[in-house]
Write a protein that holds these residues in place. Structure first.
Motif, PDB file in Angstrom:
ATOM      1  N   ALA A 628       0.842  -1.200   0.000  1.00 14.56           N
ATOM      2  CA  ALA A 628       0.000   0.000   0.000  1.00 14.56           C
ATOM      3  C   ALA A 628       0.881   1.255   0.000  1.00 14.56           C
ATOM      4  O   ALA A 628       1.992   1.234   0.542  1.00 14.56           O
ATOM      5  CB  ALA A 628      -0.920  -0.004   1.214  1.00 14.56           C
ATOM      6  N   SER A 630       0.822   5.588   0.700  1.00 16.88           N
ATOM      7  CA  SER A 630       0.093   6.721   1.261  1.00 16.88           C
ATOM      8  C   SER A 630       0.759   7.997   0.789  1.00 16.88           C
ATOM      9  O   SER A 630       1.969   8.033   0.528  1.00 16.88           O
ATOM     10  CB  SER A 630       0.099   6.672   2.791  1.00 16.88           C
ATOM     11  OG  SER A 630      -0.561   5.528   3.259  1.00 16.88           O
ATOM     12  N   THR A 650      -4.620   6.775   0.979  1.00 15.47           N
ATOM     13  CA  THR A 650      -3.912   5.498   1.098  1.00 15.47           C
ATOM     14  C   THR A 650      -4.495   4.579   0.029  1.00 15.47           C
ATOM     15  O   THR A 650      -5.722   4.413  -0.061  1.00 15.47           O
ATOM     16  CB  THR A 650      -4.090   4.874   2.486  1.00 15.47           C
ATOM     17  OG1 THR A 650      -3.510   5.750   3.465  1.00 15.47           O
ATOM     18  CG2 THR A 650      -3.400   3.518   2.562  1.00 15.47           C
ATOM     19  N   GLN A 652      -4.303   0.778  -1.755  1.00 11.67           N
ATOM     20  CA  GLN A 652      -3.866  -0.602  -1.565  1.00 11.67           C
ATOM     21  C   GLN A 652      -3.183  -1.136  -2.830  1.00 11.67           C
ATOM     22  O   GLN A 652      -3.349  -0.574  -3.920  1.00 11.67           O
ATOM     23  CB  GLN A 652      -5.070  -1.485  -1.206  1.00 11.67           C
ATOM     24  CG  GLN A 652      -5.773  -1.084   0.084  1.00 11.67           C
ATOM     25  CD  GLN A 652      -4.833  -1.108   1.287  1.00 11.67           C
ATOM     26  OE1 GLN A 652      -4.017  -2.029   1.448  1.00 11.67           O
ATOM     27  NE2 GLN A 652      -4.952  -0.086   2.146  1.00 11.67           N
ATOM     28  N   GLU A 655      -4.854  -1.397  -6.326  1.00 12.15           N
ATOM     29  CA  GLU A 655      -6.132  -0.675  -6.247  1.00 12.15           C
ATOM     30  C   GLU A 655      -6.097   0.538  -7.180  1.00 12.15           C
ATOM     31  O   GLU A 655      -5.074   1.183  -7.358  1.00 12.15           O
ATOM     32  CB  GLU A 655      -6.376  -0.200  -4.809  1.00 12.15           C
ATOM     33  CG  GLU A 655      -7.679   0.595  -4.652  1.00 12.15           C
ATOM     34  CD  GLU A 655      -7.811   1.245  -3.288  1.00 12.15           C
ATOM     35  OE1 GLU A 655      -8.817   1.941  -3.058  1.00 12.15           O
ATOM     36  OE2 GLU A 655      -6.892   1.071  -2.445  1.00 12.15           O
TER      37      GLU A 655
END
Length: 697
Positions: A628, A630, A650, A652, A655
């Motif tokens: 992940a 951020s 954030t 993943q 994603e």
């Protein structure tokens, strides 16, 4: 009859600025261009104006300089001094009486903030009035101005356009990043004028400085010094250490306004921090704001020749590790600006583009500045021409000498005459965000001299000399006795993928060879030598007579991901092939950047974006990492967004994030929406941009 009595004076800011093409520039004053008339309206009461009895005089004041300008009722304006002509007298029963006066500034007027006074002399009285201030800029639309540019398209690109592309990376994998020059943002023009006022030249002798400000050559030299803070109250402090805790990482800046605002708000303390592209982009903003056509230029493989011998020496270990030895260096890229101006101070025809470099590298006449160096003088190798032509010439033409050493002993050398200045480019004019190759403006197409390769056998012995085509033995290809070597990337590397490359070895002799192969990959900042090795491989191989051997290598994403996703970090990849019997060696190397994934911006109803009407955009990004991430998503757009949009995210692994953005355009024409994702723990910035054409309502 009543005495003539002044009621008010209207400087017609909106009308004058539209005619002078300064509309949109934000200033506390009227903004004008020199060499072009502007009109003012004088409203008065009482009897009609009588030119036989009544006299009008303007006084034009610039610091300690002033000039009195009588208003004439006829005649032609002077090309060399200020003049004023009464255009018409219009009695208006509803609005009293009005005079329209045109003021003409010479095309050689000094750039600065002027104060305008008016004195009215009648038989009964003499009265003086302060009418206000105006800022006078250079005028590339005026043929008599020394910054005149013939093409309207180029004037729009290099003066009026407030966004562009900066080019970074490596010649084989050029990376473009957007930049917002922001010259129309609130107060930016006033800050640019303050920059001139705070210069050491102005502080030492204001009168002399203001007189010299008629010359773009002088102005360029002042701004080149003032964008860095080495000698003065300049705008930016440089930092190439990788440690920015007490300031801003240079890679996170996306436009000039935040930098110039911060400089002004902190009482002209230097802004921390800048690197070459930041210095150049801010200078481009200032020069465009002052009316001097300017573009940002990138020189790939830019030599920094500290001892002026036109040779850059690089040292490698016998295993291909680049060593931090010597003061000279080759920056993977270096960014400066070119400004368009006449050069009456030079013998010969050197008008046109001039190199100006605000990055503090070397001093010029005692100050950290560079230029203006005529590009044509660099091309013609006229190194005696001012200013700083030899330094710029070395940046694009120096020879590169690579040396393999062990225990202080030279094992092999190669000289490459092609790699420095391999590509010089800028943004192509026009709405398409494309690169324009301008290498041929700096460098001739003359045949290159062959490089010399010398390999010194271990243990003393004699030396052998081999000649090959230009560039071999230094970058990508090489030879030692009977053996040819090349190094080639399979494809341009992208973050999230493995780095694949091929080493090809050719035995041109009728006997087999036992060879030792070393491959080494190091992290590298664009402006100096590499840090430690993060990947290496070595093995022995036998190659048959007249045989070609191809070896494919892969550096996995896991090997470089923690080190190599920073925007300006590159890889130095080197291969050393040693003939085990003769102990001769050849070095081939390649320096390259790893492209970062881009953000995507889509505009809803892109073909019908209307001024002062709410519009919608969507920023999307798919996380290519297996962890992940951020960071802060920041969206800016000069003329589109009043304030930057900022949000914490954030994302993943794998994603896809989508974020809607609302904006209301406040200026027509081509504009740019720019999104950046500043990752927290990777010290990198991912970017995306979209150009938008805003239409009138």
């Amino acid at each position: 009859m009543d005495e003539l009595k002044l009621r008010n004076v209207h400087l017609q800011q909106v009308q004058n600025q539209i005619r002078h093409k300064t509309d949109g520039l934000s200033s506390s004053t009227l903004v004008l261009r020199r060499g072009q008339p502007f009109t003012i309206l004088i409203n008065y009461d009482g009897r009609p104006f009588d030119p036989l009895k009544d006299k009008l005089f303007f006084r034009i004041v610039l610091g300690p300089l002033s000039e009195e300008v009588p208003v004439s009722v006829s005649g032609q304006p002077s090309p060399s001094q200020w003049s004023a002509i009464l255009e018409r007298r219009v009695p208006d029963p509803n609005a009293g009486r009005t005079l329209t006066v045109s003021l003409y500034s010479p095309a050689s007027s000094s750039v600065g903030v002027y104060t305008l006074h008016l004195r009215v002399e009648t038989r009964g009285s003499i009265k003086s009035h302060v009418l206000g201030q105006f800022t006078l800029l250079c005028n590339p639309w005026c043929q008599a101005d020394s910054v005149f540019l013939q093409s309207e398209d180029l004037r729009n690109e290099y003066i009026r356009n407030d966004f562009g592309l900066l080019f970074k990376g490596s010649p084989g994998n050029v990376a473009s990043r957007p930049w917002s020059f922001d010259q129309y943002e609130k107060g930016i023009l006033d800050i640019c004028m303050k920059l001139l006022q705070l210069s050491p030249q102005s502080q030492a002798d204001a009168r002399k400085d203001l007189l010299n400000r008629n010359s773009p050559v002088y102005i360029g030299r002042v701004i080149s010094a003032m964008v860095n803070c080495q000698d003065d109250k300049g705008v930016l402090m440089g930092n190439w250490s990788g440690k920015y805790n007490d300031g801003v990482n240079p890679s996170t800046w996306s436009g000039s306004a935040d930098i110039l605002w911060k400089w002004s708000e902190t009482q002209f303390s230097p802004v921390r921090y800048g690197q070459c592209w930041v210095f150049a982009a801010v200078m481009c903003t200032v020069m465009r704001a002052l009316g001097i056509p300017t573009r940002v230029v990138t020189n790939f493989n830019s030599a920094h020749d500290t001892n002026a011998n036109m040779v850059i020496e690089e040292y490698y270990s016998e295993k291909g590790e680049k060593l931090p030895i010597g003061r000279d260096s080759v920056w993977n890229f270096h960014v400066w600006v070119e400004s368009w101006m006449k050069r009456p101070d030079l013998d010969g025809d050197y008008d046109g583009w001039q190199v100006l470099d605000p990055t503090p590298q070397e001093t010029s006449a005692g100050m950290y500045r560079c230029g203006p160096a005529a590009v044509k003088a660099v091309y013609e190798q006229k190194v005696s021409a001012p200013y700083d032509v030899p330094f710029v010439y070395a940046e694009v033409n120096a020879d590169l000498r690579r040396i393999i050493i062990r225990d202080g002993k030279i094992l092999a050398t190669s000289v490459d005459k092609d790699i420095v200045g391999a590509l010089i480019c800028t943004k192509r004019p026009g709405p398409a965000m494309l690169m324009l190759d301008i290498t041929s403006e700096y460098k001739t197409e003359m045949d290159k001299m062959p490089f010399m390769f010398r390999s010194d056998a271990r243990g003393g012995g004699g030396t052998t000399e081999r000649f090959a085509r230009s560039g071999e033995g230094a970058n990508g290809r090489g030879v030692l006795q009977g053996i040819g070597v090349s190094l080639q990337l399979v494809k341009a590397p992208v973050v999230g993928e493995n780095i694949s490359f091929i080493v090809k070895i050719i035995n041109n002799m009728a006997i087999p060879k036992l060879l030792r192969k070393y491959v080494n990959a190091q992290n590298k900042e664009y402006n100096h030598n590499p840090t430690g090795t993060f990947w290496e491989a070595h093995d022995d191989l036998t190659i048959g007579p007249n045989e070609t051997v191809t070896v494919k290598h892969e550096i996995s994403f896991n090997n470089y991901m923690l080190n190599e996703v920073r925007e300006d970090c590159l890889v130095n990849l080197a291969v050393v092939i040693e003939d085990v019997k003769s102990q001769e060696r050849v070095l081939v190397s390649e320096e390259f950047n790893i492209s970062s994934p881009a953000l995507n911006i889509q505009i809803q109803n892109e073909s019908s974006v209307i001024i002062n009407t709410q519009q919608f955009a969507t920023v999307t990004f798919t996380n290519p990492f297996n962890v992940a991430v951020s960071g802060d998503l920041i969206v800016v757009g000069s003329g589109l967004l009043e304030e930057k949009v900022q949000m914490r995210l954030t994302i993943q692994p794998r994603e896809t994030m989508r974020r809607p953005i609302r904006f209301i355009p406040r200026m027509t024409g081509a504009k740019m929406l720019h999104a950046s994702l500043v990752l927290t723990y990777r010290s990198t910035v991912l970017r995306g941009f979209k150009t938008v054409t805003v239409q009138a309502a």
